[in-house]
Write a protein that holds these residues in place. Structure first.
Motif, short mmCIF file in Angstrom:
data_model
loop_
_atom_site.label_atom_id
_atom_site.label_comp_id
_atom_site.label_asym_id
_atom_site.label_seq_id
_atom_site.Cartn_x
_atom_site.Cartn_y
_atom_site.Cartn_z
N LEU A 44 6.63 6.73 -0.27
CA LEU A 44 6.64 5.33 -0.67
C LEU A 44 6.92 5.46 -2.46
O LEU A 44 6.21 6.23 -2.80
CB LEU A 44 5.24 4.61 -0.23
CG LEU A 44 5.14 4.10 0.96
CD1 LEU A 44 3.77 3.57 1.09
CD2 LEU A 44 6.22 3.08 1.26
N SER A 45 7.73 4.84 -2.66
CA SER A 45 7.86 4.61 -4.23
C SER A 45 8.18 3.30 -4.69
O SER A 45 8.74 2.25 -3.75
CB SER A 45 9.34 5.59 -4.62
OG SER A 45 10.38 5.08 -3.92
N VAL A 46 8.01 2.90 -5.99
CA VAL A 46 8.11 1.51 -6.29
C VAL A 46 9.04 1.54 -7.74
O VAL A 46 8.83 2.37 -8.53
CB VAL A 46 6.64 0.64 -6.71
CG1 VAL A 46 7.02 -0.49 -7.42
CG2 VAL A 46 5.99 0.80 -5.65
N GLU A 47 9.79 0.45 -7.41
CA GLU A 47 10.75 0.47 -8.69
C GLU A 47 10.94 -1.11 -9.14
O GLU A 47 10.84 -1.79 -8.31
CB GLU A 47 12.34 0.65 -8.45
CG GLU A 47 13.28 0.52 -9.34
CD GLU A 47 14.62 0.73 -8.61
OE1 GLU A 47 15.62 0.25 -9.33
OE2 GLU A 47 14.99 0.90 -7.58
N VAL A 48 10.83 -1.34 -10.76
CA VAL A 48 11.27 -2.61 -11.10
C VAL A 48 12.46 -2.61 -11.55
O VAL A 48 12.72 -2.20 -12.74
CB VAL A 48 9.76 -2.83 -12.04
CG1 VAL A 48 10.04 -4.25 -12.61
CG2 VAL A 48 8.43 -2.86 -11.45
N VAL B 198 10.84 -6.38 -8.05
CA VAL B 198 9.80 -5.30 -7.40
C VAL B 198 10.51 -4.80 -6.08
O VAL B 198 10.34 -5.69 -5.03
CB VAL B 198 8.33 -5.66 -7.61
CG1 VAL B 198 7.45 -4.66 -6.97
CG2 VAL B 198 8.07 -6.56 -8.67
N LEU B 199 10.56 -3.46 -6.14
CA LEU B 199 11.06 -3.10 -4.93
C LEU B 199 10.28 -1.91 -4.41
O LEU B 199 9.98 -0.83 -5.15
CB LEU B 199 12.31 -2.13 -5.06
CG LEU B 199 13.46 -3.38 -5.83
CD1 LEU B 199 14.54 -2.41 -6.60
CD2 LEU B 199 14.13 -4.30 -4.76
N VAL B 200 9.72 -1.79 -3.02
CA VAL B 200 9.23 -0.72 -2.38
C VAL B 200 10.20 0.08 -1.44
O VAL B 200 10.81 -0.63 -0.71
CB VAL B 200 7.77 -1.25 -1.88
CG1 VAL B 200 7.14 -0.15 -1.21
CG2 VAL B 200 7.13 -2.13 -2.85
N ARG B 201 10.08 1.26 -1.44
CA ARG B 201 10.93 2.23 -0.77
C ARG B 201 10.11 3.12 0.18
O ARG B 201 8.96 3.48 -0.51
CB ARG B 201 12.21 2.76 -1.28
CG ARG B 201 13.06 1.98 -1.83
CD ARG B 201 14.49 2.75 -2.48
NE ARG B 201 15.59 1.94 -2.64
CZ ARG B 201 15.39 1.18 -4.10
NH1 ARG B 201 14.45 1.28 -5.01
NH2 ARG B 201 16.67 0.48 -4.27
N VAL C 91 11.61 -1.41 1.83
CA VAL C 91 10.73 -1.91 2.94
C VAL C 91 9.94 -3.28 2.46
O VAL C 91 9.52 -3.90 3.37
CB VAL C 91 9.82 -0.81 3.46
CG1 VAL C 91 10.34 0.33 4.26
CG2 VAL C 91 8.85 -0.41 2.39
N ALA C 92 10.01 -3.50 1.27
CA ALA C 92 9.45 -4.76 0.78
C ALA C 92 10.05 -5.06 -0.69
O ALA C 92 10.30 -4.03 -1.45
CB ALA C 92 7.73 -4.36 0.70
N ALA D 242 1.78 -1.53 -0.81
CA ALA D 242 2.45 -0.96 -1.94
C ALA D 242 2.85 -2.07 -2.83
O ALA D 242 2.72 -2.06 -4.27
CB ALA D 242 3.61 0.21 -1.59
N LEU D 243 3.62 -3.12 -2.20
CA LEU D 243 3.95 -4.35 -2.99
C LEU D 243 2.87 -4.97 -3.60
O LEU D 243 2.87 -5.17 -4.74
CB LEU D 243 4.69 -5.15 -2.02
CG LEU D 243 5.23 -6.44 -2.60
CD1 LEU D 243 6.32 -6.02 -3.89
CD2 LEU D 243 6.19 -7.46 -1.70
N GLY D 244 1.60 -5.22 -2.95
CA GLY D 244 0.62 -5.67 -3.57
C GLY D 244 0.04 -5.03 -4.78
O GLY D 244 -0.63 -5.66 -5.76
N ASP D 245 -0.01 -3.83 -4.56
CA ASP D 245 -0.44 -2.85 -5.62
C ASP D 245 0.41 -3.16 -7.15
O ASP D 245 -0.10 -2.99 -7.85
CB ASP D 245 -0.51 -1.33 -5.27
CG ASP D 245 -1.75 -1.08 -4.33
OD1 ASP D 245 -2.59 -1.93 -3.93
OD2 ASP D 245 -1.71 0.04 -3.33
N ALA D 246 1.53 -3.01 -6.74
CA ALA D 246 2.66 -3.14 -7.65
C ALA D 246 2.31 -4.40 -8.65
O ALA D 246 2.36 -4.51 -9.67
CB ALA D 246 4.24 -2.97 -7.42
#
Length: 374
Positions: A8-12, A61-64, A70-71, A115-119
């Motif tokens: 899982l990774s997060v990008e803004v 906010v992008l979750v992969r 995925v979110a 993960a989206l909630g954490d971001a």
């Protein structure tokens, strides 16, 4: 790391060009999100940003998971009267939501949503998150339920909906005399020889521009939503609907008599709902005693039948003519999220809502007592 080796990774995303490049993977996520409406499609929101975005403040906010989207939360920053994150789409979007891939369900959906909630929790360290116009059961509602910081849930706009049935069944739900009048209006439409035509893809742009012009004529000299008359709205609608029609998220229908287009309607389509977004009708059609509402509702019921959608939405607003068809009420929700350090901003946002609500009540009471009459 997730079970099975998923990463899982997060990008803004804060760049407009990068936003435009997300179309294909955004589309795949949109199709896998069961609560999504066409107002969450990339075609609608990217076009909205091009017409209404200030060029700064984008915050998508992008979750992969292993590279697969995925979110996602489509947001933008505002700084006045307080730092706040709000959904893209603005006041011309009837529904807002985040997107979460529901395809796999179970742990897959939960990990992406968490993960989206954490971001969003990290972003809430400096901004209140004010999420308006969410339908009941939306994906953002699930994030709200998991939120551990200060939060408030408020009622937002009222929407009216009908069951996903044929026009005959809609009329059949009406009480005796009202049902008889509705059937007479349907017969009148048939007697006028009005031809219903779904606009093909290669004519969408010109048809949308014609619709906007008919909308202007229809409301000439009367109170109208000013934004609908502005060039940026027409540009956004033409650009977005052209893409949405190709992907099956929108359809433009024209109504003709003797090859002359006298009305046009834009309807948004999804498995969850079909909703008539905007229409325009030449004043001459009313002069022929055609009931425009009946004509449009019959057309929308055809789209519902063809798409097997979950409801026929009359979208936001409680205009009196909508109640004629005995709809049921659905109230959009507003979710305000903060952290302890930004809870003062939450109180300010909620206080503003409360003040406006009390002001409206006072105005209605004043008018009920005869205020403003000469």
């Amino acid at each position: 790391m997730r079970p099975g080796g998923g990463d899982l990774s997060v990008e803004v995303c804060t760049d407009s060009v990068r936003f435009g490049e997300l179309g294909r993977e955004w589309e795949a996520l949109y199709r896998g999100s069961r609560t999504a409406t066409p107002f969450q499609s990339h075609a609608w929101l990217h076009s909205w940003w091009l017409s209404y975005g200030s060029g700064r403040g984008l915050c998508v906010v992008l979750v992969r998971d292993g590279g697969r989207l995925v979110a996602m939360a489509p947001l933008m920053r505002r700084w006045r009267p307080l730092p706040v994150l709000v959904p893209l789409g603005g006041s011309i979007s009837d529904f807002c939501d985040v997107l979460v891939d529901d395809g796999g369900g179970g742990e897959g959906e939960g990990a992406g949503a968490r993960a989206l909630g954490d971001a969003l929790w990290r972003l809430a360290g400096t901004h209140v998150i004010d999420f308006r116009e969410a339908r009941p059961g939306s994906a953002v509602e699930r994030l709200y339920e998991r939120w551990s910081g200060p939060k408030r849930r408020l009622d937002d706009s009222l929407c009216l909906e009908l069951p996903p049935v044929s026009m005959d069944e809609i009329v059949g739900r009406l009480p005796g005399s009202r049902g008889q009048r509705a059937r007479a209006k349907v017969r009148k439409l048939d007697a006028l020889g009005i031809e219903r035509r779904v606009v093909p893809q290669d004519e969408i742009d010109s048809s949308v521009r014609r619709l906007v012009e008919l909308h202007r004529l229809q409301w000439q000299g009367r109170k109208v939503t000013t934004e609908h008359l502005r060039p940026r709205f027409s540009e956004h609608l033409t650009r977005s609907v052209s893409r949405m029609a190709r992907s099956g998220d929108a359809v433009v229908t024209e109504f003709r008599i003797d090859e002359t287009v006298l009305a046009a309607d834009l309807t948004f389509l999804s498995p969850r709902m079909v909703g008539g977004y905007l229409y325009g009708a030449h004043p001459g059609l009313r002069e022929r005693k055609a009931d425009i509402t009946t004509m449009l509702l019959r057309s929308c019921s055809e789209h519902v039948r063809e798409r097997a959608s979950g409801s026929l939405s009359l979208l936001r607003g409680d205009e009196p003519y909508k109640y004629h068809w005995r709809p049921h009420s659905v109230v959009n929700q507003r979710f305000v999220l903060a952290r302890p350090g930004t809870s003062a901003g939450l109180a300010l946002a909620v206080g503003d809502v409360t003040a406006r609500r009390l002001g409206k009540r006072a105005l209605h009471a004043w008018k009920a007592r005869g205020g403003g009459t000469s």
